[in-house]
Motif scaffolding. Structure first.
Motif, PDB file in Angstrom:
ATOM      1  N   ALA A 162       0.856  -1.184   0.000  1.00 48.21           N
ATOM      2  CA  ALA A 162       0.000   0.000   0.000  1.00 48.21           C
ATOM      3  C   ALA A 162       0.896   1.240   0.000  1.00 48.21           C
ATOM      4  O   ALA A 162       1.981   1.214   0.591  1.00 48.21           O
ATOM      5  CB  ALA A 162      -0.907   0.003   1.228  1.00 48.21           C
ATOM      6  N   PRO A 163       0.454   2.322  -0.639  1.00 47.87           N
ATOM      7  CA  PRO A 163       1.274   3.540  -0.660  1.00 47.87           C
ATOM      8  C   PRO A 163       1.661   4.020   0.729  1.00 47.87           C
ATOM      9  O   PRO A 163       2.779   4.502   0.939  1.00 47.87           O
ATOM     10  CB  PRO A 163       0.371   4.552  -1.375  1.00 47.87           C
ATOM     11  N   GLU A 164       0.743   3.877   1.693  1.00 44.51           N
ATOM     12  CA  GLU A 164       1.030   4.323   3.058  1.00 44.51           C
ATOM     13  C   GLU A 164       2.197   3.545   3.662  1.00 44.51           C
ATOM     14  O   GLU A 164       3.066   4.106   4.344  1.00 44.51           O
ATOM     15  CB  GLU A 164      -0.210   4.154   3.945  1.00 44.51           C
ATOM     16  N   GLY A 165       2.219   2.240   3.412  1.00 45.78           N
ATOM     17  CA  GLY A 165       3.289   1.405   3.946  1.00 45.78           C
ATOM     18  C   GLY A 165       4.626   1.688   3.285  1.00 45.78           C
ATOM     19  O   GLY A 165       5.665   1.723   3.952  1.00 45.78           O
ATOM     20  N   VAL A 166       4.608   1.886   1.969  1.00 50.08           N
ATOM     21  CA  VAL A 166       5.840   2.203   1.248  1.00 50.08           C
ATOM     22  C   VAL A 166       6.417   3.522   1.748  1.00 50.08           C
ATOM     23  O   VAL A 166       7.629   3.643   1.991  1.00 50.08           O
ATOM     24  CB  VAL A 166       5.587   2.254  -0.274  1.00 50.08           C
ATOM     25  N   ALA A 167       5.550   4.524   1.930  1.00 57.06           N
ATOM     26  CA  ALA A 167       6.004   5.830   2.404  1.00 57.06           C
ATOM     27  C   ALA A 167       6.587   5.740   3.813  1.00 57.06           C
ATOM     28  O   ALA A 167       7.626   6.333   4.116  1.00 57.06           O
ATOM     29  CB  ALA A 167       4.846   6.821   2.372  1.00 57.06           C
ATOM     30  N   ALA A 168       5.920   4.977   4.684  1.00 53.89           N
ATOM     31  CA  ALA A 168       6.409   4.823   6.057  1.00 53.89           C
ATOM     32  C   ALA A 168       7.759   4.124   6.073  1.00 53.89           C
ATOM     33  O   ALA A 168       8.667   4.510   6.824  1.00 53.89           O
ATOM     34  CB  ALA A 168       5.388   4.044   6.887  1.00 53.89           C
ATOM     35  N   LEU A 169       7.899   3.088   5.252  1.00 54.96           N
ATOM     36  CA  LEU A 169       9.150   2.349   5.192  1.00 54.96           C
ATOM     37  C   LEU A 169      10.273   3.228   4.652  1.00 54.96           C
ATOM     38  O   LEU A 169      11.385   3.253   5.206  1.00 54.96           O
ATOM     39  CB  LEU A 169       8.970   1.118   4.310  1.00 54.96           C
ATOM     40  N   GLU A 170       9.983   3.982   3.599  1.00 57.86           N
ATOM     41  CA  GLU A 170      10.994   4.836   2.992  1.00 57.86           C
ATOM     42  C   GLU A 170      11.471   5.909   3.973  1.00 57.86           C
ATOM     43  O   GLU A 170      12.666   6.190   4.064  1.00 57.86           O
ATOM     44  CB  GLU A 170      10.438   5.487   1.729  1.00 57.86           C
ATOM     45  N   ALA A 171      10.548   6.478   4.723  1.00 56.30           N
ATOM     46  CA  ALA A 171      10.922   7.506   5.694  1.00 56.30           C
ATOM     47  C   ALA A 171      11.772   6.919   6.821  1.00 56.30           C
ATOM     48  O   ALA A 171      12.699   7.562   7.312  1.00 56.30           O
ATOM     49  CB  ALA A 171       9.670   8.155   6.271  1.00 56.30           C
ATOM     50  N   HIS A 172      11.474   5.683   7.198  1.00 57.93           N
ATOM     51  CA  HIS A 172      12.168   5.078   8.342  1.00 57.93           C
ATOM     52  C   HIS A 172      13.581   4.634   7.994  1.00 57.93           C
ATOM     53  O   HIS A 172      14.492   4.776   8.823  1.00 57.93           O
ATOM     54  CB  HIS A 172      11.369   3.873   8.849  1.00 57.93           C
ATOM     55  N   VAL A 173      13.788   4.075   6.804  1.00 60.24           N
ATOM     56  CA  VAL A 173      15.094   3.499   6.467  1.00 60.24           C
ATOM     57  C   VAL A 173      15.972   4.470   5.701  1.00 60.24           C
ATOM     58  O   VAL A 173      17.002   4.076   5.143  1.00 60.24           O
ATOM     59  CB  VAL A 173      14.935   2.196   5.654  1.00 60.24           C
ATOM     60  N   HIS A 174      15.623   5.722   5.686  1.00 57.97           N
ATOM     61  CA  HIS A 174      16.370   6.735   4.919  1.00 57.97           C
ATOM     62  C   HIS A 174      17.871   6.623   5.198  1.00 57.97           C
ATOM     63  O   HIS A 174      18.304   6.654   6.343  1.00 57.97           O
ATOM     64  CB  HIS A 174      15.880   8.133   5.283  1.00 57.97           C
ATOM     65  N   GLY A 175      18.650   6.461   4.115  1.00 56.15           N
ATOM     66  CA  GLY A 175      20.097   6.389   4.250  1.00 56.15           C
ATOM     67  C   GLY A 175      20.647   4.983   4.395  1.00 56.15           C
ATOM     68  O   GLY A 175      21.867   4.784   4.340  1.00 56.15           O
ATOM     69  N   LYS A 176      19.775   3.981   4.584  1.00 53.62           N
ATOM     70  CA  LYS A 176      20.225   2.604   4.716  1.00 53.62           C
ATOM     71  C   LYS A 176      20.055   1.871   3.385  1.00 53.62           C
ATOM     72  O   LYS A 176      19.260   2.265   2.542  1.00 53.62           O
ATOM     73  CB  LYS A 176      19.434   1.883   5.820  1.00 53.62           C
ATOM     74  N   ASP A 177      20.844   0.802   3.214  1.00 52.95           N
ATOM     75  CA  ASP A 177      20.807   0.036   1.972  1.00 52.95           C
ATOM     76  C   ASP A 177      19.644  -0.950   2.028  1.00 52.95           C
ATOM     77  O   ASP A 177      19.801  -2.096   2.470  1.00 52.95           O
ATOM     78  CB  ASP A 177      22.128  -0.692   1.766  1.00 52.95           C
ATOM     79  N   VAL A 178      18.476  -0.492   1.588  1.00 52.68           N
ATOM     80  CA  VAL A 178      17.267  -1.310   1.608  1.00 52.68           C
ATOM     81  C   VAL A 178      16.633  -1.278   0.220  1.00 52.68           C
ATOM     82  O   VAL A 178      16.506  -0.215  -0.390  1.00 52.68           O
ATOM     83  CB  VAL A 178      16.257  -0.805   2.659  1.00 52.68           C
ATOM     84  N   LYS A 179      16.229  -2.450  -0.243  1.00 53.49           N
ATOM     85  CA  LYS A 179      15.514  -2.561  -1.520  1.00 53.49           C
ATOM     86  C   LYS A 179      14.179  -3.222  -1.260  1.00 53.49           C
ATOM     87  O   LYS A 179      14.085  -4.174  -0.479  1.00 53.49           O
ATOM     88  CB  LYS A 179      16.334  -3.393  -2.513  1.00 53.49           C
ATOM     89  N   LEU A 180      13.136  -2.711  -1.893  1.00 53.75           N
ATOM     90  CA  LEU A 180      11.791  -3.265  -1.768  1.00 53.75           C
ATOM     91  C   LEU A 180      11.319  -3.741  -3.130  1.00 53.75           C
ATOM     92  O   LEU A 180      11.328  -2.983  -4.105  1.00 53.75           O
ATOM     93  CB  LEU A 180      10.830  -2.202  -1.226  1.00 53.75           C
ATOM     94  N   VAL A 181      10.915  -5.014  -3.205  1.00 58.08           N
ATOM     95  CA  VAL A 181      10.393  -5.592  -4.439  1.00 58.08           C
ATOM     96  C   VAL A 181       8.934  -5.960  -4.217  1.00 58.08           C
ATOM     97  O   VAL A 181       8.616  -6.737  -3.310  1.00 58.08           O
ATOM     98  CB  VAL A 181      11.209  -6.834  -4.857  1.00 58.08           C
ATOM     99  N   LEU A 182       8.043  -5.399  -5.044  1.00 58.00           N
ATOM    100  CA  LEU A 182       6.605  -5.621  -4.908  1.00 58.00           C
ATOM    101  C   LEU A 182       6.039  -6.260  -6.176  1.00 58.00           C
ATOM    102  O   LEU A 182       6.444  -5.900  -7.290  1.00 58.00           O
ATOM    103  CB  LEU A 182       5.872  -4.301  -4.681  1.00 58.00           C
TER     104      LEU A 182
END
Length: 211
Positions: A162-182
């Motif tokens: 969901a857009p809300e979840g993607v936005a929350a995740l992006e804000a939280h992991v800012h600066g870390k090496d994280v990739k999300l595949v949907l």
């Protein structure tokens, strides 16, 4: 954070059947496995390899093999278990860990109740698998959990987000090496924190509790 949303007719086709409310659990489980295998190709695009020289029937060949330490696949219990087979088909030599996190249905906040992971994840590529990225709370908690143990490279694989979840995740992991595949990015969350149009409770549908 890098986000990849699959855009392939086979994935969309399989997700459509997965969403259908009358799809029985055995078919649902098979489709989840097939979808994860397709998503795993993108998720493992940056898997670490090292050079190796082998002998073919004709000559020598300079190729690659998976580097050590081996990547670790971590299904988030319980629904993530239904995705494990699809990932291990592509990464059969990967280590498998388990992380038990559930969502409080009143507060929508994640609660960790079990883990089976190495204490030290330094230098390991971690693949977290969970069918649904709704509010983002469970995945955020899981990512924090593995980063606290030394992980520096995390890929999360989800069937739907969901857009809300993607936005929350992006804000939280800012600066870390994280990739999300949907597999797909859906419209929104409803008042109960479920993805719309979504596919209902993935765990219940995987294990027949919704029937």
């Amino acid at each position: 954070m890098r986000v990849h949303i699959a855009d392939h007719p086979l994935i969309t086709h399989k997700l459509t059947i997965l969403r259908y409310k009358n799809t029985p659990s055995p078919v649902f489980r098979q489709l989840v496995e097939e979808l994860v295998t397709l998503l795993a190709y993108e998720a493992t695009r940056d898997v670490r390899v090292e050079k190796v020289q082998i002998e073919t029937p004709v000559t020598t060949f300079d190729g690659v093999k998976l580097a050590k330490p081996r990547p670790i696949i971590v299904p988030i219990l319980r629904a993530g278990l239904g995705m494990l087979e699809g990932m291990t088909k592509l990464l059969p030599t990967a280590t498998v860990g388990f992380l038990g996190i559930k969502r409080n249905e009143e507060t929508l906040q994640p609660v960790t109740y079990a883990n089976r992971l190495p204490d030290d994840l330094s230098g390991r590529q971690v693949f977290l698998i969970d069918p649904m990225l709704a509010t983002g709370g469970t995945l955020i908690d899981s990512i924090d959990y593995v980063f606290e143990r030394g992980a520096t490279d995390v890929t999360a694989v989800c069937l739907l987000g969901a857009p809300e979840g993607v936005a929350a995740l992006e804000a939280h992991v800012h600066g870390k090496d994280v990739k999300l595949v949907l597999g797909a990015l859906d419209e929104r969350l409803n008042e109960h924190g479920y993805i719309v149009p979504g596919l209902g409770d993935a765990g219940d549908r995987l294990y027949g509790l919704a029937e």
